[in-house]
Design a protein around this motif. Structure first.
Motif, PDB file in Angstrom:
ATOM      1  N   TYR A 289     -22.972 -18.141  36.186  1.00 31.44           N
ATOM      2  CA  TYR A 289     -22.236 -18.259  34.938  1.00 31.44           C
ATOM      3  C   TYR A 289     -20.769 -17.942  35.222  1.00 31.44           C
ATOM      4  CZ  TYR A 289     -22.311 -13.118  34.766  1.00 31.44           C
ATOM      5  OH  TYR A 289     -22.151 -11.787  35.063  1.00 31.44           O
TER       6      TYR A 289
ATOM      7  N   LEU B  13     -28.707 -15.820  39.034  1.00 37.37           N
ATOM      8  CA  LEU B  13     -28.012 -16.302  37.847  1.00 37.37           C
ATOM      9  C   LEU B  13     -26.688 -16.923  38.256  1.00 37.37           C
ATOM     10  CD1 LEU B  13     -28.327 -13.013  35.737  1.00 37.37           C
ATOM     11  CD2 LEU B  13     -29.849 -14.982  35.594  1.00 37.37           C
TER      12      LEU B  13
ATOM     13  N   ARG C 123     -24.099 -22.090  32.568  1.00 34.16           N
ATOM     14  CA  ARG C 123     -24.921 -20.902  32.784  1.00 34.16           C
ATOM     15  C   ARG C 123     -26.348 -21.330  33.106  1.00 34.16           C
ATOM     16  NH1 ARG C 123     -22.593 -16.284  30.326  1.00 34.16           N
ATOM     17  NH2 ARG C 123     -24.646 -15.308  30.373  1.00 34.16           N
ATOM     18  N   GLY C 124     -27.029 -20.510  33.885  1.00 37.59           N
ATOM     19  CA  GLY C 124     -28.416 -20.812  34.167  1.00 37.59           C
ATOM     20  C   GLY C 124     -29.002 -19.903  35.221  1.00 37.59           C
ATOM     21  N   GLU C 125     -30.228 -20.228  35.605  1.00 36.75           N
ATOM     22  CA  GLU C 125     -30.939 -19.491  36.638  1.00 36.75           C
ATOM     23  C   GLU C 125     -31.382 -20.454  37.730  1.00 36.75           C
ATOM     24  OE1 GLU C 125     -33.324 -15.695  35.083  1.00 36.75           O
ATOM     25  OE2 GLU C 125     -33.954 -17.542  34.065  1.00 36.75           O
ATOM     26  N   GLN C 126     -31.476 -19.928  38.924  1.00 35.11           N
ATOM     27  CA  GLN C 126     -32.018 -20.698  40.036  1.00 35.11           C
ATOM     28  C   GLN C 126     -33.100 -19.880  40.724  1.00 35.11           C
ATOM     29  OE1 GLN C 126     -28.256 -21.643  42.114  1.00 35.11           O
ATOM     30  NE2 GLN C 126     -28.629 -23.782  41.586  1.00 35.11           N
TER      31      GLN C 126
ATOM     32  N   THR D 165     -33.517 -25.349  39.304  1.00 35.83           N
ATOM     33  CA  THR D 165     -32.371 -24.859  38.545  1.00 35.83           C
ATOM     34  C   THR D 165     -32.652 -25.070  37.069  1.00 35.83           C
ATOM     35  OG1 THR D 165     -30.810 -25.421  40.323  1.00 35.83           O
ATOM     36  CG2 THR D 165     -29.900 -25.128  38.113  1.00 35.83           C
ATOM     37  N   CYS D 166     -32.503 -24.019  36.299  1.00 37.15           N
ATOM     38  CA  CYS D 166     -32.682 -24.095  34.845  1.00 37.15           C
ATOM     39  C   CYS D 166     -31.323 -23.815  34.204  1.00 37.15           C
ATOM     40  CB  CYS D 166     -33.722 -23.077  34.379  1.00 37.15           C
ATOM     41  SG  CYS D 166     -34.041 -23.123  32.601  1.00 37.15           S
ATOM     42  N   THR D 167     -30.717 -24.848  33.625  1.00 41.66           N
ATOM     43  CA  THR D 167     -29.364 -24.746  33.090  1.00 41.66           C
ATOM     44  C   THR D 167     -29.390 -24.712  31.575  1.00 41.66           C
ATOM     45  OG1 THR D 167     -28.554 -26.002  34.994  1.00 41.66           O
ATOM     46  CG2 THR D 167     -27.064 -25.768  33.128  1.00 41.66           C
ATOM     47  N   GLU D 168     -28.578 -23.833  30.996  1.00 40.63           N
ATOM     48  CA  GLU D 168     -28.453 -23.777  29.544  1.00 40.63           C
ATOM     49  C   GLU D 168     -27.692 -25.011  29.056  1.00 40.63           C
ATOM     50  OE1 GLU D 168     -26.794 -20.069  28.324  1.00 40.63           O
ATOM     51  OE2 GLU D 168     -28.394 -18.881  29.247  1.00 40.63           O
TER      52      GLU D 168
END
Length: 205
Positions: free
Chosen positions: A156, A154, A194-197, A186-189
């Motif tokens: 953030y 994560l 913020r996001g996940e990789q 990468t998934c970004t809000e």
């Protein structure tokens, strides 16, 4: 974190980190490891994750390690599994059902064999900076030669000292220096902060 912190979280059912569905990054990117049915999967700090079921459908042996016995017993109860249970000389309790073996106790002292595949969705990000290198040393020692790990992190703007801990790309690469580290996605809000990789970590042959 101190073990008592996690025991308390599970005792009070403060488990916002638990997902009620299989993690989409696991489903999308597990194939990047070129996994085989006969390759064992190790899942550190597994909680009661249903990701374990998804992995067990694709592998002959999946081993999870979890500090909280509450979490381990909840996993089997919620899935209506009746495991065989025994206590190892180390004091860890082993719960076995078909392809699954969940070990209740300290990940750092559990007697484990190196595995060709590791899945880390919530273990590294649970480690405070003071314990991060200890965890990485332990998990990389359990990755067999030529082994592959799928790592989800994560990122953030973190303003406190509580898990989950933010891990940006530079920190992940620094943490796993000496390994082959590949950023898969990468998934970004929408806010962009913020996001996940998801990462592929590979050991030398």
């Amino acid at each position: 974190m101190e073990q008592e912190f996690w025991h308390q979280r599970w005792a009070e059912n403060q488990i916002g980190f638990h997902r009620d569905s299989v993690h989409p990054m696991l489903m999308a990117y597990w194939s990047a490891l070129n996994p085989r049915l006969d390759e064992e999967v190790l899942v550190p700090l597994c909680g009661k994750s249903i990701d374990l079921n998804w992995l067990a459908e694709r592998h002959e042996r999946v081993v999870g390690v979890e500090l909280s016995d509450i979490a381990v017993r909840a996993f089997f109860s919620e899935n209506l599994y009746t495991p065989q249970v025994y206590t190892a000389p180390s004091g860890h309790t082993h719960y076995c059902f078909d392809e699954l073996e969940l070990i209740s106790g300290d990940f750092f002292t559990a007697r484990l064999q190196p595995a060709p595949l590791i899945y880390d969705r919530a273990a590294l990000v649970a480690m405070p900076p003071s314990m991060r290198q200890q965890y990485v040393d332990r998990v990389t020692s359990l990755l067999a030669p030529g082994g592959r790990m799928l790592l989800v992190t994560l990122f953030y703007p973190q303003s406190d000292d509580h898990p989950p801990f933010s891990m940006d790309e530079q920190l992940v690469r620094q943490t796993y220096q000496g390994m082959k580290v590949t950023l898969l996605d990468t998934c970004t809000e929408p806010c962009g902060e913020r996001g996940e990789q998801v990462w592929l970590i590979q050991a030398a042959e």
